[in-house]
Structure formats: structure tokens, C-alpha cells
Design a protein around this motif. Sequence first.
Motif, PDB file in Angstrom:
ATOM      1  N   PRO A  13      21.504  59.603   7.878  1.00 16.32           N
ATOM      2  CA  PRO A  13      20.388  59.633   8.832  1.00 16.32           C
ATOM      3  C   PRO A  13      19.677  60.982   8.918  1.00 16.32           C
ATOM      4  O   PRO A  13      18.476  61.031   9.215  1.00 16.32           O
ATOM      5  CB  PRO A  13      21.043  59.247  10.157  1.00 16.32           C
ATOM      6  N   PHE A  14      20.392  62.092   8.662  1.00 13.57           N
ATOM      7  CA  PHE A  14      19.720  63.394   8.647  1.00 13.57           C
ATOM      8  C   PHE A  14      18.616  63.411   7.605  1.00 13.57           C
ATOM      9  O   PHE A  14      17.538  63.970   7.823  1.00 13.57           O
ATOM     10  CB  PHE A  14      20.720  64.519   8.363  1.00 13.57           C
ATOM     11  N   TRP A  15      18.866  62.771   6.462  1.00 11.36           N
ATOM     12  CA  TRP A  15      17.919  62.802   5.352  1.00 11.36           C
ATOM     13  C   TRP A  15      16.770  61.808   5.540  1.00 11.36           C
ATOM     14  O   TRP A  15      15.855  61.770   4.718  1.00 11.36           O
ATOM     15  CB  TRP A  15      18.653  62.585   4.036  1.00 11.36           C
ATOM     16  N   ALA A  16      16.845  61.024   6.616  1.00 12.75           N
ATOM     17  CA  ALA A  16      15.735  60.147   6.974  1.00 12.75           C
ATOM     18  C   ALA A  16      14.810  60.796   7.996  1.00 12.75           C
ATOM     19  O   ALA A  16      13.767  60.233   8.330  1.00 12.75           O
ATOM     20  CB  ALA A  16      16.260  58.822   7.520  1.00 12.75           C
ATOM     21  N   ASN A 176      15.118  54.325 -10.997  1.00 11.18           N
ATOM     22  CA  ASN A 176      14.956  54.199  -9.552  1.00 11.18           C
ATOM     23  C   ASN A 176      16.282  53.857  -8.873  1.00 11.18           C
ATOM     24  O   ASN A 176      16.602  54.382  -7.799  1.00 11.18           O
ATOM     25  CB  ASN A 176      13.931  53.115  -9.229  1.00 11.18           C
ATOM     26  N   VAL A 177      17.059  52.985  -9.480  1.00  4.35           N
ATOM     27  CA  VAL A 177      18.348  52.593  -8.903  1.00  4.35           C
ATOM     28  C   VAL A 177      19.311  53.772  -8.892  1.00  4.35           C
ATOM     29  O   VAL A 177      20.016  54.021  -7.906  1.00  4.35           O
ATOM     30  CB  VAL A 177      18.955  51.409  -9.677  1.00  4.35           C
ATOM     31  N   ILE A 178      19.342  54.535  -9.984  1.00  2.41           N
ATOM     32  CA  ILE A 178      20.280  55.658 -10.096  1.00  2.41           C
ATOM     33  C   ILE A 178      19.989  56.720  -9.032  1.00  2.41           C
ATOM     34  O   ILE A 178      20.900  57.211  -8.351  1.00  2.41           O
ATOM     35  CB  ILE A 178      20.227  56.263 -11.504  1.00  2.41           C
ATOM     36  N   LEU A 179      18.725  57.072  -8.873  1.00  2.10           N
ATOM     37  CA  LEU A 179      18.389  58.145  -7.948  1.00  2.10           C
ATOM     38  C   LEU A 179      18.143  57.647  -6.530  1.00  2.10           C
ATOM     39  O   LEU A 179      18.171  58.433  -5.590  1.00  2.10           O
ATOM     40  CB  LEU A 179      17.168  58.911  -8.451  1.00  2.10           C
ATOM     41  N   GLY A 180      17.951  56.348  -6.377  1.00  2.00           N
ATOM     42  CA  GLY A 180      17.747  55.791  -5.048  1.00  2.00           C
ATOM     43  C   GLY A 180      18.953  55.043  -4.551  1.00  2.00           C
ATOM     44  O   GLY A 180      18.824  54.050  -3.834  1.00  2.00           O
ATOM     45  N   ASN A 181      20.153  55.530  -4.908  1.00  2.00           N
ATOM     46  CA  ASN A 181      21.362  54.742  -4.619  1.00  2.00           C
ATOM     47  C   ASN A 181      21.748  54.730  -3.148  1.00  2.00           C
ATOM     48  O   ASN A 181      22.737  54.101  -2.779  1.00  2.00           O
ATOM     49  CB  ASN A 181      22.544  55.224  -5.481  1.00  2.00           C
ATOM     50  N   ALA A 182      20.983  55.413  -2.281  1.00  2.00           N
ATOM     51  CA  ALA A 182      21.192  55.286  -0.839  1.00  2.00           C
ATOM     52  C   ALA A 182      19.991  54.628  -0.168  1.00  2.00           C
ATOM     53  O   ALA A 182      19.985  54.457   1.052  1.00  2.00           O
ATOM     54  CB  ALA A 182      21.449  56.652  -0.204  1.00  2.00           C
ATOM     55  N   ASP A 183      18.983  54.265  -0.958  1.00  2.14           N
ATOM     56  CA  ASP A 183      17.752  53.730  -0.392  1.00  2.14           C
ATOM     57  C   ASP A 183      17.737  52.210  -0.480  1.00  2.14           C
ATOM     58  O   ASP A 183      17.871  51.646  -1.574  1.00  2.14           O
ATOM     59  CB  ASP A 183      16.546  54.304  -1.151  1.00  2.14           C
ATOM     60  N   PRO A 184      17.571  51.527   0.657  1.00  3.16           N
ATOM     61  CA  PRO A 184      17.620  50.060   0.653  1.00  3.16           C
ATOM     62  C   PRO A 184      16.608  49.411  -0.280  1.00  3.16           C
ATOM     63  O   PRO A 184      16.870  48.326  -0.803  1.00  3.16           O
ATOM     64  CB  PRO A 184      17.328  49.696   2.123  1.00  3.16           C
ATOM     65  N   GLU A 185      15.457  50.051  -0.515  1.00  3.36           N
ATOM     66  CA  GLU A 185      14.455  49.442  -1.400  1.00  3.36           C
ATOM     67  C   GLU A 185      14.981  49.235  -2.811  1.00  3.36           C
ATOM     68  O   GLU A 185      14.635  48.272  -3.489  1.00  3.36           O
ATOM     69  CB  GLU A 185      13.190  50.307  -1.443  1.00  3.36           C
ATOM     70  N   PRO A 399       3.059  59.957   2.620  1.00  4.37           N
ATOM     71  CA  PRO A 399       3.933  59.376   1.595  1.00  4.37           C
ATOM     72  C   PRO A 399       5.075  58.585   2.235  1.00  4.37           C
ATOM     73  O   PRO A 399       5.470  58.841   3.371  1.00  4.37           O
ATOM     74  CB  PRO A 399       4.483  60.592   0.839  1.00  4.37           C
ATOM     75  N   GLU A 400       5.615  57.652   1.477  1.00  7.77           N
ATOM     76  CA  GLU A 400       6.860  56.991   1.851  1.00  7.77           C
ATOM     77  C   GLU A 400       7.965  57.645   1.035  1.00  7.77           C
ATOM     78  O   GLU A 400       7.963  57.580  -0.198  1.00  7.77           O
ATOM     79  CB  GLU A 400       6.787  55.499   1.561  1.00  7.77           C
ATOM     80  N   PHE A 401       8.911  58.285   1.719  1.00  8.05           N
ATOM     81  CA  PHE A 401       9.898  59.112   1.039  1.00  8.05           C
ATOM     82  C   PHE A 401      11.167  58.331   0.695  1.00  8.05           C
ATOM     83  O   PHE A 401      11.554  57.386   1.387  1.00  8.05           O
ATOM     84  CB  PHE A 401      10.277  60.309   1.906  1.00  8.05           C
ATOM     85  N   LEU A 402      11.812  58.773  -0.367  1.00 14.80           N
ATOM     86  CA  LEU A 402      13.104  58.244  -0.771  1.00 14.80           C
ATOM     87  C   LEU A 402      14.176  58.693   0.216  1.00 14.80           C
ATOM     88  O   LEU A 402      14.170  59.839   0.669  1.00 14.80           O
ATOM     89  CB  LEU A 402      13.452  58.765  -2.167  1.00 14.80           C
ATOM     90  N   LEU A 403      15.091  57.785   0.544  1.00 14.72           N
ATOM     91  CA  LEU A 403      16.230  58.158   1.379  1.00 14.72           C
ATOM     92  C   LEU A 403      17.329  58.692   0.463  1.00 14.72           C
ATOM     93  O   LEU A 403      17.998  57.934  -0.237  1.00 14.72           O
ATOM     94  CB  LEU A 403      16.742  56.942   2.164  1.00 14.72           C
ATOM     95  N   SER A 404      17.487  60.009   0.450  1.00  8.66           N
ATOM     96  CA  SER A 404      18.432  60.631  -0.480  1.00  8.66           C
ATOM     97  C   SER A 404      18.744  62.046  -0.024  1.00  8.66           C
ATOM     98  O   SER A 404      17.877  62.735   0.509  1.00  8.66           O
ATOM     99  CB  SER A 404      17.836  60.671  -1.892  1.00  8.66           C
ATOM    100  N   ASN A 405      19.987  62.481  -0.263  1.00 11.34           N
ATOM    101  CA  ASN A 405      20.352  63.876  -0.028  1.00 11.34           C
ATOM    102  C   ASN A 405      20.375  64.657  -1.341  1.00 11.34           C
ATOM    103  O   ASN A 405      20.838  65.794  -1.380  1.00 11.34           O
ATOM    104  CB  ASN A 405      21.718  63.979   0.656  1.00 11.34           C
ATOM    105  N   PHE A 406      19.842  64.044  -2.407  1.00 11.46           N
ATOM    106  CA  PHE A 406      19.863  64.654  -3.738  1.00 11.46           C
ATOM    107  C   PHE A 406      18.461  64.853  -4.304  1.00 11.46           C
ATOM    108  O   PHE A 406      18.151  65.890  -4.862  1.00 11.46           O
ATOM    109  CB  PHE A 406      20.707  63.787  -4.669  1.00 11.46           C
ATOM    110  N   ILE A 407      17.610  63.839  -4.150  1.00 11.07           N
ATOM    111  CA  ILE A 407      16.256  63.897  -4.677  1.00 11.07           C
ATOM    112  C   ILE A 407      15.256  63.840  -3.534  1.00 11.07           C
ATOM    113  O   ILE A 407      15.318  62.948  -2.685  1.00 11.07           O
ATOM    114  CB  ILE A 407      15.991  62.725  -5.657  1.00 11.07           C
TER     115      ILE A 407
END
Length: 417
Positions: A13-16, A176-185, A399-407
Amino acid sequence: MTLSTDVDLSHIPFWALPQAERMDAFRRLRALDRPVFVREQAVPFVGGGPGYYALVRHADVTEASRNAAVFSSEPCSNSIPDMPRWLSVYFGSMINMDDPRHARLRRIVSRAFTPRILAKMEEDLARAAAEIVDRAVEEGPGDFVTQIAARLPVRVICDMMGIPAQYHDMVLRRTNVILGNADPEYTGLSPDFGRLNVARGLAKLLHAGYSLNRLAARLGDERRKRPTGDLVSLLVNGEERLSSQELGSFFILLVVAGSETTRNAIAYGLKLLTDHPEQRELLLANFDGHIVAACDEIVRYATPVIQFRRTLTRDHEMNGTAYKKGDKVLLFYNSANRDEAVFDHPDRFDITRDPNPHVGFGGPGPHYCLGAHLARREMTVMFRELFTRLPGIRAAGEPEFLLSNFINGVKHLRYTV
């Protein structure tokens, strides 16, 4: 020392939170007398650990980056918990290695980034950018990321590797799946991150890694038998060569790190140049004179890769903090790039910033990004094409941002012309 409850880098949630709130949290962390220790969250089916020190100052990030003998990239640098074998077989590339293994692989894959190879790519880059803008003009204004920013780097990397065009969209989806592995989309995970949803997300991550690995490995097998002069042919033939597994892992690193950094920098660039019209006017008044510095300022300000991990090989003291062998540290590039001790008015977007010792391509040392020059060239070519063909192009909305603590990713960005 532990974190206060209002700044918890371990919780998704911090990264959101809005970007301004996150950057303010890192400003407060930089103001502390020493790096904080962050309790680590265990990941179902992967595990966890006691935690890590958050290196948020430019001086700490650069010193740790230079000192690879103490701040090791092994067992992994791209995962906070130690990566299990069933994941590392696909994602355990040279960024997760120290010398001499890292030096050997870097020496081989550096063939992809020689001045001769990059010069040969100039015409290909210009043609690719023109064709992408042609298609965007035909489609009409919509989503800048999916129509423009995401297309160029994937195409460039696939063309370098000799990946047939029919696979390009698949490569983008898997990335997208690899880097968005915490993003529900991209994963279908629900916000509660229960074990079942995490299992589904990990299964998608594993499938994406396997698909890309096998695509590159099969191509490598073909090029060993029938070299064609493309990058894969160079990497799998000769005295020093990559194995099928090494080639697959390198391709994942190249397409993930290379495409995502450039994709997000291009997207952020349009937004920043829209929000700062005086900087846009300055750039367009003398494009060739400002574009190199503009690209670096976009990368500094956006910092597409948020952090990498290092692990202490021995007890060590740095800037007044005593670390123990086995301690984990995270190098927060996003925070280092806003360090008031290094950058005047660090929250100001300034394409004339000089000097600009940002760490947006990683800190100095053996793991500095091999593709930094290529990323700058891709940004330059795409912005030249856009501002020549579509001089009125601007971001429309937030922008709509990716939910991630990496990217630090941009998933979608509406635009107008």
C-alpha cells in the motif's frame, strides 16, 4: 532503529500512495542520522527474511555500488527475499552475480553494445520510430504508453536479438507480467494478496519467465547451426559463448530492464514536458543542443528502476553505520536522485541541469547499465520523431501508475495532439 508507522517501505500500500507523498517520505528518511532497518514481509511460497537497511542517500548508494566486494549482488539483487531455484532459473541473470562470473557474462553480452553495433542500429531506430508514429497517427490519440512508448524498446530489443515480428506482442505481454507482478491489471491479484491469489500471480510470473527463456533458447539453438549475423549469433558462437540457459536469462534481463526503463522514461518525458511548458519550449528551440541533457534529467526525475538489493559479504562500516555479514541493503535510486546534498532544487525538472550525477542507470561500478547509451538514443529518436511529426502532442490528464516497489512504471497515459 526501525521505521515509524507512517513510512513502511515493506507494505505494498505504501507504493500505491501518490508519488509526491512517497518522495516526501524518502526526504524524511534522508534526514535521519543513519539508514533505517525495514522489517521484511514474507511472500507466500517464496519466503522472506529479517529485513534490510534502506540506503536512501546518494553517497551511500554510490559507495555501495562501487564496493561490489562487500556489497554483493549474490544471491540475488532483483528480489528482496532470496529467490527460490524455481524462479532463479529464469530470472537469475548476470545482475545476480559477482565477479568472476559476472565479468565473464558481461564481457560476452557487451558485444551487443559496441559503438559499431549501436551505429549500425541508428537507421533501424529511426525507421522503427517512424513506423510507430505512423501507426499512432492512423489510430488517433489514445493511450501514449500502449500506442507509442511501449512499442519502440521492445521492437528494438527483439530486432537486435533476431526475434521474429510475430512474437513481439507476446514478449511485451510477458514483460508486463514479470514487472507488474504486484499489479492486479497484469496478475489478477486482489488487494488482499491471499495465498491463492499470490499462487496464481506466481504461476503467471513463472509462465512468463519460461516462455521468454524458451523463445531465446530455441533461437540460440538455431543460430548455432545457422548463424545469421544477429546478436544471438554473436552470443552463442565464438570462443566465449552463452549456454542456452544463459541466453534465455540474458534475454529476459535485456527485454525487461531495457524495454521498461526506456518505455517509462519516454512516457514520463511526455508528461514532464507537458507539465513544464517552459522546458518544452527550451528543448524544441534547440533540440540537438538540449536533448542529451534532457534525457538524463527525465531519467533522474522519473527513476524507472526504484531499487536493487545488495548483501554484505563481511562486517563493514559505512558512513557511521556498522553492517554485519549477511545483512541486506536496498539501494533506493529514486531517493538518491532527489538528494538535496547533491542536487540543487532536486524536485525541479530542469533539462539544463549540469552536473547531473544521477543513478537512474544504476550506481557507478561493475553493474552500471550496459544499455544506458542505447536507452538515450531510443529516447532521442522517439522524441525527435514525435515533436517533428506531432508538434502539438501533450499528455492529457494524470498517468496511471504501476503498483510496484521495483519499477516506477506508467501503465497508461492519455494524450492529445
